[in-house]
Design a protein around this motif. Structure first.
Motif, PDB file in Angstrom:
ATOM      1  N   PRO A  35       0.813  -1.227   0.000  1.00  0.00           N
ATOM      2  CA  PRO A  35       0.000   0.000   0.000  1.00  0.00           C
ATOM      3  C   PRO A  35       0.845   1.275   0.000  1.00  0.00           C
ATOM      4  N   SER A  36       1.994   1.215   0.655  1.00  0.00           N
ATOM      5  CA  SER A  36       2.897   2.370   0.652  1.00  0.00           C
ATOM      6  C   SER A  36       3.483   2.594  -0.729  1.00  0.00           C
ATOM      7  N   LEU A  37       3.885   1.518  -1.391  1.00  0.00           N
ATOM      8  CA  LEU A  37       4.429   1.635  -2.742  1.00  0.00           C
ATOM      9  C   LEU A  37       3.379   2.183  -3.702  1.00  0.00           C
ATOM     10  N   GLU A  38       2.148   1.713  -3.576  1.00  0.00           N
ATOM     11  CA  GLU A  38       1.069   2.211  -4.439  1.00  0.00           C
ATOM     12  C   GLU A  38       0.855   3.709  -4.216  1.00  0.00           C
ATOM     13  N   ALA A  39       0.945   4.150  -2.967  1.00  0.00           N
ATOM     14  CA  ALA A  39       0.756   5.572  -2.680  1.00  0.00           C
ATOM     15  C   ALA A  39       1.832   6.418  -3.351  1.00  0.00           C
ATOM     16  N   VAL A 142       1.411  -3.144   8.132  1.00  0.00           N
ATOM     17  CA  VAL A 142       0.835  -2.437   6.982  1.00  0.00           C
ATOM     18  C   VAL A 142       0.487  -0.995   7.372  1.00  0.00           C
ATOM     19  N   GLN A 143      -0.158  -0.837   8.509  1.00  0.00           N
ATOM     20  CA  GLN A 143      -0.559   0.493   8.961  1.00  0.00           C
ATOM     21  C   GLN A 143       0.636   1.355   9.327  1.00  0.00           C
ATOM     22  N   SER A 144       1.645   0.753   9.932  1.00  0.00           N
ATOM     23  CA  SER A 144       2.813   1.507  10.361  1.00  0.00           C
ATOM     24  C   SER A 144       3.557   2.101   9.167  1.00  0.00           C
ATOM     25  N   TRP A 145       3.806   1.293   8.151  1.00  0.00           N
ATOM     26  CA  TRP A 145       4.515   1.805   6.972  1.00  0.00           C
ATOM     27  C   TRP A 145       3.657   2.789   6.188  1.00  0.00           C
ATOM     28  N   ARG A 150       2.476   8.409   4.416  1.00  0.00           N
ATOM     29  CA  ARG A 150       1.639   9.609   4.406  1.00  0.00           C
ATOM     30  C   ARG A 150       2.396  10.800   5.007  1.00  0.00           C
ATOM     31  N   HIS A 151       3.170  10.529   6.048  1.00  0.00           N
ATOM     32  CA  HIS A 151       3.982  11.590   6.648  1.00  0.00           C
ATOM     33  C   HIS A 151       4.953  12.159   5.611  1.00  0.00           C
ATOM     34  N   ALA A 152       5.637  11.287   4.901  1.00  0.00           N
ATOM     35  CA  ALA A 152       6.613  11.741   3.913  1.00  0.00           C
ATOM     36  C   ALA A 152       5.945  12.547   2.803  1.00  0.00           C
ATOM     37  N   PRO A 165      -5.010   2.519   5.007  1.00  0.00           N
ATOM     38  CA  PRO A 165      -4.867   1.631   3.849  1.00  0.00           C
ATOM     39  C   PRO A 165      -6.135   0.812   3.643  1.00  0.00           C
ATOM     40  N   ALA A 166      -6.341   0.329   2.451  1.00  0.00           N
ATOM     41  CA  ALA A 166      -7.460  -0.575   2.184  1.00  0.00           C
ATOM     42  C   ALA A 166      -7.333  -1.799   3.084  1.00  0.00           C
ATOM     43  N   ASP A 167      -8.457  -2.458   3.334  1.00  0.00           N
ATOM     44  CA  ASP A 167      -8.421  -3.573   4.284  1.00  0.00           C
ATOM     45  C   ASP A 167      -7.904  -4.862   3.679  1.00  0.00           C
ATOM     46  N   GLU A 168      -7.493  -4.841   2.411  1.00  0.00           N
ATOM     47  CA  GLU A 168      -6.851  -5.985   1.785  1.00  0.00           C
ATOM     48  C   GLU A 168      -5.719  -5.511   0.887  1.00  0.00           C
ATOM     49  N   LEU A 169      -4.698  -6.334   0.766  1.00  0.00           N
ATOM     50  CA  LEU A 169      -3.635  -6.055  -0.188  1.00  0.00           C
ATOM     51  C   LEU A 169      -4.139  -6.381  -1.588  1.00  0.00           C
TER      52      LEU A 169
END
Length: 336
Positions: A35-39, A142-145, A150-152, A165-169
């Motif tokens: 989810p972080s990479l997608e963002a 997942v939530q931590s990363w 989002r901070h960055a 993040p969405a509730d599924e990868l």
């Protein structure tokens, strides 16, 4: 005006910016960082992934602007990142996001000339341009990363994703992954949805304790007695251990990570330890049972609504309980 807390280093989005992301070092962790990479990709800016060499195959379908293999040695990794930077278009400003907490990962980006964001940890706060305090409450990985990402993006004044993040990868499979999985099934005489996939191995120890559920042999034989095909496709280094743990299971050839993730989705059910396989299955949206005995499901459990979590830290589930859960899922879930 700069974003709150961004300071003078915040900058508006511009086409001359490239985002470098240091992904985690473990298969399951890379899955949980998707989810972080997608963002980052959703910003529309070039994204260069810095990760262990095996991650290249797993991310083959992602529109990355580059992939830099990381060895874990900070001097070699710094040289690799610096070399890619030298080949980048003149005037392109790099921004870095460090998902690992290690000091070495921060040193790699710092000495490669990439100002970066990351969690304050391991004495590296002075190295980070945009340090982020870890949330007070416990979060799933997942939530931590995702929180850090989002901070960055806020500090860089780039488009932020949804607050959670969405509730599924939702991993992206490449055509080559689908083809390799299809060949493996065809060679074994299996059809999609016509087998149970087990993963009876897990590398390393967790706080000195073995991470492998002890009931795989019993479970495999019980499923076979009911006419079900039980298969496994461990990596080459784990094949002997898999044979010893589940000697009657059908042994498929080793597959690349992307093809294996695809295989989990083709199975009627995946039964695995809390390991990289659990997260590959979650990323591929497979139906699965993940077994816990020495790890914490709330921190590292599969990020999936299709996963059943059994056991807890300090207490493996009984074989009869796992068999009952597996049969119930197989009875109620349609074939893939």
């Amino acid at each position: 005006m700069a974003a709150a807390g961004a300071g003078a280093d915040a900058l508006p989005s511009c086409p001359n910016t490239a985002l470098y992301v240091r992904l985690p070092n473990w298969v399951g962790d890379v899955c949980m960082s998707l989810p972080s990479l997608e963002a980052l990709l959703d910003t529309g800016l070039p994204v260069i992934a810095c990760a262990r060499p095996w991650a290249r195959d797993l991310l083959a379908a992602y529109p990355l602007a580059g992939f830099i293999p990381m060895t874990g040695g900070w001097r070699a990794d710094r040289a690799a990142v610096r070399n890619v930077r030298r080949q980048a278009p003149t005037g392109r400003r790099p921004l870095g996001l460090l998902l690992p907490d290690s000091l070495s990962s921060a040193l790699v980006f710092r000495f490669a000339g990439i100002p970066c964001a990351g969690y304050r940890d391991d004495g590296r706060s002075l190295i980070l341009r945009w340090p982020c305090a870890k949330p007070a409450g416990p979060l799933h990985a997942v939530q931590s990363w995702y929180h850090l990402t989002r901070h960055a993006l806020a500090q860089w004044r780039l488009a932020e994703p949804a607050p959670q993040p969405a509730d599924e990868l939702c991993w992206r499979a490449a055509v080559a992954h689908e083809d390799e999985a299809s060949r493996a099934l065809s060679q074994a005489g299996l059809a999609s949805g016509g087998f149970v996939l087990i993963a009876p191995t897990a590398t390393g120890l967790h706080k000195g304790r073995v991470k492998v559920w002890p009931g795989f042999d019993s479970l495999t034989r019980s499923l076979q007695a009911r006419g079900l095909t039980v298969a496994m496709a461990p990596p080459e280094a784990e094949r002997q251990a898999a044979r010893e743990t589940a000697p009657t299971a059908l042994l498929l050839p080793p597959l690349g990570l992307g093809a294996f993730a695809t295989l989990t989705r083709r199975a009627a059910l995946v039964i695995c330890n809390d390991s990289g396989v659990s997260h590959l299955g979650a990323a591929a949206q497979a139906r699965q049972i993940t077994l816990f005995g020495v790890t914490d499901p709330t921190r590292t459990g599969p990020w999936s609504n299709r996963a059943v979590r059994m056991g807890r830290m300090g207490a493996w589930p009984a074989a009869a309980e796992v068999l009952s859960a597996a049969l119930e899922i197989l009875d109620t879930s349609p074939a893939a």
